[in-house]
Design an enzyme around this catalytic site. Sequence first.
Site, mmCIF file in Angstrom:
data_model
loop_
_atom_site.group_PDB
_atom_site.id
_atom_site.type_symbol
_atom_site.label_atom_id
_atom_site.label_comp_id
_atom_site.label_asym_id
_atom_site.label_seq_id
_atom_site.Cartn_x
_atom_site.Cartn_y
_atom_site.Cartn_z
ATOM 1 N N SER A 356 0.816 -1.209 0.000
ATOM 2 C CA SER A 356 0.000 0.000 0.000
ATOM 3 C C SER A 356 0.856 1.268 0.000
ATOM 4 O O SER A 356 1.487 1.589 -0.987
ATOM 5 C CB SER A 356 -0.960 -0.046 1.195
ATOM 6 O OG SER A 356 -1.927 0.961 1.108
ATOM 7 N N ASP A 367 9.745 5.485 -10.337
ATOM 8 C CA ASP A 367 9.233 6.043 -11.594
ATOM 9 C C ASP A 367 9.876 7.386 -11.950
ATOM 10 O O ASP A 367 9.952 7.740 -13.136
ATOM 11 C CB ASP A 367 7.718 6.216 -11.512
ATOM 12 C CG ASP A 367 6.973 4.915 -11.788
ATOM 13 O OD1 ASP A 367 7.645 3.890 -11.983
ATOM 14 O OD2 ASP A 367 5.727 4.928 -11.814
ATOM 15 N N LYS A 381 -0.658 -4.360 -3.013
ATOM 16 C CA LYS A 381 -1.939 -3.902 -2.471
ATOM 17 C C LYS A 381 -2.199 -2.500 -2.998
ATOM 18 O O LYS A 381 -1.679 -1.510 -2.488
ATOM 19 C CB LYS A 381 -1.895 -3.925 -0.939
ATOM 20 C CG LYS A 381 -3.260 -3.846 -0.265
ATOM 21 C CD LYS A 381 -3.696 -2.421 -0.023
ATOM 22 C CE LYS A 381 -4.978 -2.359 0.794
ATOM 23 N NZ LYS A 381 -5.503 -0.985 0.937
#
Length: 600
Positions: A356, A367, A381
Amino acid sequence: MKIEHISRLLVLLLVCVSVGYSAEYPNDEHFKQARKFTTLVNYIDRYYVDEVDKSELLGFAYQGIIDAVDSADCRIPLDEFETEIQKLAKVEGSSLIKMNGRFVDLLSYVEQVLVDSLTSELVTESAIVGMLNKLDPHSIYIPKKEVDAMNAPLKGNFEGVGVRFQIMVDTILVVNPIPGGPSEKVGILAGDKFIEVDGEKVAGIGISNSGVRDRLLGNKGTIVKVKMLREGEGLLDFVIERDKIPIYSMDASFMVAPNVGYIKLNNFSATTIEEFEKGLKKLRGEGMKDLVLDLQGNGGGYLITAIDLADHFLKDPRLVVYTKGRSANRKDYETRKHDAFEEGRLIVLVDESSASASEIVSGAIQDWDRGLVVGRRSFGKGLVQRPVPLPDGSSVRLTMSRYYTPSGRCIQKSYKDGTDAYRKEKYTRRITGEAFSSDSIAIVDSLKFTTRINSRVVYGGGGITPDVFVPLDTTNSSKYFGQLLRKGVFSNFALKYVNKNREALAADYPYFKDFMANFDPESLIDKFIAEGEKSELEFDEEGYEKAKQLIHVRLKADIAQDMWGGEKFYETISSLNTALQKAIYILQEDMYQKYRLATN
């Protein structure tokens, strides 16, 4: 408010139109439970992340009731009960009024055929749980009495006396008073034993962990009187005024190598950023230039905390994560301010239990090419829950959207095989080989993405795949080591040893660095093995020799924790953290730049 009004109207209507096994209108309790069920069905129908057929939803709910009932609960044959319940689950059309009318029929029916202990409240809860279990693994029901307890770790505090305890030989032993808490303020020490709480004997009565919490937790400002047994001083009386007790999300912050700082977070709570900034400031004062952020085992927490943490590493303006669902339009969350660690080399550690919020932070770092992700593929998750308060004070955390990283990757892994398979998936990675080799990670070319700055290839499909894979190391472990750990032999022995030798240890090792450099647990091993045998664990010489290093370091770490606090446990055991050791190697051997990271 509009949804609440609609829910009330629906309930009023269904009470008026429903007919069934009872000729009378529902009693007050039926009315309350029908309203509770209606509220949730309405929310699912409007806001759940995926479209759900309402008739199918009712079938899930009724199956939940069938699954919760056994023959002892039923005044009629169980198969007859199941047949009637399945008939009630069949509703022509998808009207909420019809659906909920049938639910009221069900409450009337089960009242007649089930034993009295199965109240309409329990039946309704079984229906709700059955319904949620079929939706996804993270939509959950929280009974009223558990709502506050569920929220406490993320709020960053609870109310009580402020001790970390362990039950040993039927006695509540203080592992350590929480710094700044009410017990520490009145002079309670590590090693003290609870004998009485408010005049009630609590030693030698077989008390459980929940029994301890029931007696020590309470509202801020209330008083609890305790008798404590202290080694060498006998029984001591304390009067403790309960207060808010902090729950720390930062386990440790220390220098792990020259110029390299280390911070470990166990969740993302309301206090995480304050703790992180304090730890970062301390490390900077000790000469930190590079940082290793350890999110291994961190199951997540507040979304806003994850965004704020990522904001400390990324320059403005940068997308951190976005959410999107069936009824929820795309919402972007971006960095908002210049913050504490936008320069300097950064490595984030993850494993199969990082989930999460941990995946949001590590995904954004990856990224934007800001740092390296090291370890094993994270849990996966990426479903976003929102609280749905129900009329009786209970609550549901309902999935309403999905998380996506800045490159467009969906973090969520598949749950098409059901909740049990979903939760076990991180353990099956040992069977498939993924825990031991990056070649075993299932890569899908259609889920290939590129990073935002340097166009490095990253993959979706569930979880964050690390830039540098670190296999699970079981070569120096053994079954015997695992048994010692699970039976609590390390913690029990360390508590007893420190309790008896605290003054001598403090004299021999006035500073933690002296303990790290000079303390050798070898002289304690015979007594330690005997402690295991008291726990009915037969000594395994082969298992001991194979895991000797693990056993010695773990025992030393538990002793350090009981003497100097939890942070020193992690500092002592850091040599066994293979992902951390890999990160240090990357930084010290100048391998960091070969991964084509951005200069930010």
